[in-house]
Write a protein that holds these residues in place. Sequence first.
Motif, PDB file in Angstrom:
ATOM      1  N   ASP A 235       3.385 -19.657 -10.551  1.00  0.00           N
ATOM      2  CA  ASP A 235       4.192 -20.085  -9.409  1.00  0.00           C
ATOM      3  C   ASP A 235       4.027 -21.595  -9.297  1.00  0.00           C
ATOM      4  O   ASP A 235       2.936 -22.077  -8.968  1.00  0.00           O
ATOM      5  CB  ASP A 235       3.722 -19.392  -8.134  1.00  0.00           C
ATOM      6  CG  ASP A 235       4.673 -19.611  -6.961  1.00  0.00           C
ATOM      7  OD1 ASP A 235       5.009 -20.774  -6.683  1.00  0.00           O
ATOM      8  OD2 ASP A 235       5.066 -18.614  -6.318  1.00  0.00           O
ATOM      9  N   ALA A 236       5.080 -22.344  -9.591  1.00  0.00           N
ATOM     10  CA  ALA A 236       4.996 -23.803  -9.638  1.00  0.00           C
ATOM     11  C   ALA A 236       6.111 -24.445  -8.821  1.00  0.00           C
ATOM     12  O   ALA A 236       7.247 -23.945  -8.783  1.00  0.00           O
ATOM     13  CB  ALA A 236       5.084 -24.295 -11.084  1.00  0.00           C
ATOM     14  N   SER A 237       5.767 -25.560  -8.185  1.00  0.00           N
ATOM     15  CA  SER A 237       6.743 -26.345  -7.426  1.00  0.00           C
ATOM     16  C   SER A 237       6.538 -27.816  -7.751  1.00  0.00           C
ATOM     17  O   SER A 237       5.409 -28.318  -7.718  1.00  0.00           O
ATOM     18  CB  SER A 237       6.572 -26.138  -5.920  1.00  0.00           C
ATOM     19  OG  SER A 237       6.804 -24.792  -5.565  1.00  0.00           O
ATOM     20  N   ARG A 238       7.644 -28.487  -8.074  1.00  0.00           N
ATOM     21  CA  ARG A 238       7.567 -29.919  -8.367  1.00  0.00           C
ATOM     22  C   ARG A 238       8.886 -30.577  -7.989  1.00  0.00           C
ATOM     23  O   ARG A 238       9.950 -30.156  -8.454  1.00  0.00           O
ATOM     24  CB  ARG A 238       7.271 -30.159  -9.848  1.00  0.00           C
ATOM     25  CG  ARG A 238       7.066 -31.629 -10.183  1.00  0.00           C
ATOM     26  CD  ARG A 238       6.895 -31.837 -11.670  1.00  0.00           C
ATOM     27  NE  ARG A 238       6.692 -33.236 -11.981  1.00  0.00           N
ATOM     28  CZ  ARG A 238       6.945 -33.794 -13.155  1.00  0.00           C
ATOM     29  NH1 ARG A 238       7.434 -33.039 -14.141  1.00  0.00           N
ATOM     30  NH2 ARG A 238       6.745 -35.082 -13.340  1.00  0.00           N
ATOM     31  N   ARG A 239       8.781 -31.579  -7.112  1.00  0.00           N
ATOM     32  CA  ARG A 239       9.955 -32.340  -6.669  1.00  0.00           C
ATOM     33  C   ARG A 239      11.073 -31.417  -6.166  1.00  0.00           C
ATOM     34  O   ARG A 239      12.256 -31.604  -6.493  1.00  0.00           O
ATOM     35  CB  ARG A 239      10.467 -33.241  -7.789  1.00  0.00           C
ATOM     36  CG  ARG A 239       9.487 -34.340  -8.187  1.00  0.00           C
ATOM     37  CD  ARG A 239      10.077 -35.263  -9.243  1.00  0.00           C
ATOM     38  NE  ARG A 239       9.173 -36.338  -9.583  1.00  0.00           N
ATOM     39  CZ  ARG A 239       9.087 -37.516  -8.938  1.00  0.00           C
ATOM     40  NH1 ARG A 239       9.898 -37.744  -7.901  1.00  0.00           N
ATOM     41  NH2 ARG A 239       8.235 -38.442  -9.323  1.00  0.00           N
ATOM     42  N   GLY A 240      10.708 -30.405  -5.410  1.00  0.00           N
ATOM     43  CA  GLY A 240      11.682 -29.516  -4.806  1.00  0.00           C
ATOM     44  C   GLY A 240      12.168 -28.397  -5.684  1.00  0.00           C
ATOM     45  O   GLY A 240      12.965 -27.549  -5.240  1.00  0.00           O
ATOM     46  N   VAL A 241      11.700 -28.334  -6.937  1.00  0.00           N
ATOM     47  CA  VAL A 241      12.096 -27.271  -7.863  1.00  0.00           C
ATOM     48  C   VAL A 241      10.985 -26.227  -7.917  1.00  0.00           C
ATOM     49  O   VAL A 241       9.833 -26.547  -8.225  1.00  0.00           O
ATOM     50  CB  VAL A 241      12.374 -27.826  -9.265  1.00  0.00           C
ATOM     51  CG1 VAL A 241      12.732 -26.682 -10.226  1.00  0.00           C
ATOM     52  CG2 VAL A 241      13.486 -28.863  -9.228  1.00  0.00           C
ATOM     53  N   HIS A 242      11.336 -24.965  -7.631  1.00  0.00           N
ATOM     54  CA  HIS A 242      10.364 -23.880  -7.585  1.00  0.00           C
ATOM     55  C   HIS A 242      10.635 -22.919  -8.740  1.00  0.00           C
ATOM     56  O   HIS A 242      11.762 -22.426  -8.887  1.00  0.00           O
ATOM     57  CB  HIS A 242      10.459 -23.151  -6.244  1.00  0.00           C
ATOM     58  CG  HIS A 242       9.456 -22.066  -6.063  1.00  0.00           C
ATOM     59  ND1 HIS A 242       9.726 -20.909  -5.359  1.00  0.00           N
ATOM     60  CD2 HIS A 242       8.175 -21.934  -6.510  1.00  0.00           C
ATOM     61  CE1 HIS A 242       8.662 -20.138  -5.361  1.00  0.00           C
ATOM     62  NE2 HIS A 242       7.704 -20.739  -6.054  1.00  0.00           N
ATOM     63  N   THR A 243       9.627 -22.650  -9.558  1.00  0.00           N
ATOM     64  CA  THR A 243       9.785 -21.741 -10.696  1.00  0.00           C
ATOM     65  C   THR A 243       8.659 -20.714 -10.688  1.00  0.00           C
ATOM     66  O   THR A 243       7.528 -21.013 -10.312  1.00  0.00           O
ATOM     67  CB  THR A 243       9.767 -22.496 -12.036  1.00  0.00           C
ATOM     68  OG1 THR A 243       8.566 -23.285 -12.124  1.00  0.00           O
ATOM     69  CG2 THR A 243      10.972 -23.411 -12.151  1.00  0.00           C
ATOM     70  N   THR A 244       8.985 -19.491 -11.130  1.00  0.00           N
ATOM     71  CA  THR A 244       7.989 -18.408 -11.151  1.00  0.00           C
ATOM     72  C   THR A 244       8.040 -17.660 -12.486  1.00  0.00           C
ATOM     73  O   THR A 244       8.401 -16.481 -12.526  1.00  0.00           O
ATOM     74  CB  THR A 244       8.217 -17.434  -9.988  1.00  0.00           C
ATOM     75  OG1 THR A 244       9.554 -16.922 -10.066  1.00  0.00           O
ATOM     76  CG2 THR A 244       8.003 -18.117  -8.646  1.00  0.00           C
ATOM     77  N   PRO A 245       7.685 -18.310 -13.584  1.00  0.00           N
ATOM     78  CA  PRO A 245       7.744 -17.622 -14.877  1.00  0.00           C
ATOM     79  C   PRO A 245       6.643 -16.576 -15.028  1.00  0.00           C
ATOM     80  O   PRO A 245       5.565 -16.682 -14.440  1.00  0.00           O
ATOM     81  CB  PRO A 245       7.547 -18.762 -15.879  1.00  0.00           C
ATOM     82  CG  PRO A 245       6.761 -19.784 -15.129  1.00  0.00           C
ATOM     83  CD  PRO A 245       7.260 -19.709 -13.720  1.00  0.00           C
ATOM     84  N   GLU A 246       6.945 -15.560 -15.828  1.00  0.00           N
ATOM     85  CA  GLU A 246       5.962 -14.562 -16.211  1.00  0.00           C
ATOM     86  C   GLU A 246       5.794 -14.622 -17.720  1.00  0.00           C
ATOM     87  O   GLU A 246       6.767 -14.832 -18.456  1.00  0.00           O
ATOM     88  CB  GLU A 246       6.408 -13.168 -15.784  1.00  0.00           C
ATOM     89  CG  GLU A 246       6.552 -12.995 -14.287  1.00  0.00           C
ATOM     90  CD  GLU A 246       7.081 -11.621 -13.922  1.00  0.00           C
ATOM     91  OE1 GLU A 246       6.367 -10.633 -14.195  1.00  0.00           O
ATOM     92  OE2 GLU A 246       8.202 -11.542 -13.389  1.00  0.00           O
TER      93      GLU A 246
END
Length: 390
Positions: free
Chosen positions: A369-380
Amino acid sequence: MRLTPLFLALTALSAPVAASAAGYDWDNWPTKVAFSDGTELAATGNIAYDWNRFSDSSGIEDADAVRRKEFGATLKKKGVYDAMVYYDFQSDTWLDVFVRFESKAFFGKDVGRFRFGYMKTPVGLDANTSSRAGSFVETALPVQAFYEGRRTGAEWVLERPQYLLQVGAYGGKDLQGDNPGTTQAVRAAWTPFKAAGDVLHLGVAYSEENPRGYRDGRDVHHEASARLRARPEAGLTDIRLVDSGALVTADKIKRTGLEGIWIKGPFSVQAEALQTTVTRDGKPDYTGDGQYAAVSYFLTGESRPYNAGAVANVKPAHAYGAVELLARYSRIDLDDADVFGGRQHDLTIGANWYLTSHFKFQANYVKADASRRGVHTTPEMFEVRAQMHF
């Protein structure tokens, strides 16, 4: 078919199981030769084949490839000295190149061990664990981001039943010709009990790096800089979900680590808290931090080996091998001052099958679960490794 190399690796590594049943001793490999004066020359190696699959929404490309292809040699005389030359042919990177002396053999009194050459810097417990002995397929987020790596220098280690002290000084470039500068480092660990299957290790480490600018082959000057970033705990992708970018001009890089290991029979816990502060000329100091905690349990009853401040692979107690279940939570925060490097936390569950002392399978599922500069990603991610080492 993309899985063919992995299946070939699994088939090759499964051979020891059948051979063990037939009575062949797969722990007794002829990789060493001993001389009459007690000197021992040995070949050493570590080959790992990885298979990574990512969730469709991650945008990360699936991959399978050789992850490590490490080969080298050691020369040692017990109680006197040991030396190693080790190289990873997969990444074209020098690993350990050093000679180490036991003080008692030269001074008549044990005042520690002295090592000279190219070696690991001490901040980062998991990073200082041998690549062949990793409990998880990849190291945790903060270890990736904050570990300095290997440097050329000198080191003194004093180990006693209830404590360990380590002091090192390093200078020049690494053996790849990068990272010019100097580093001073210390590490201390308290081990109130340290018996097989019964270990408590509590430690602290600190280093201060003084990076230097340099001129490349085109006579272009590059300012001293630092960069903190981490892969999503998957080694076959170059994508970093968190990344500080180049931090210039870096005057000092200070690294601090708190570390702990508790082993009680087949159960163990390992944790670290790491922090890096970069002092920059004309800009505010920048600090990144992160932590991880991991638990392990051997269904087959073995205990994680511990020696000289680090853990190692187990030697299976049964003909069918040893089975280990694991879980880890890790987090990292690279947002500070004027830098928006991002925040990430990962949850990993895994299982290891140690077929013999030289063969190991690993499987990990990672939810990021990562967030950077307003971009949120949840890779598996799902990872499998087949490994042979000696």
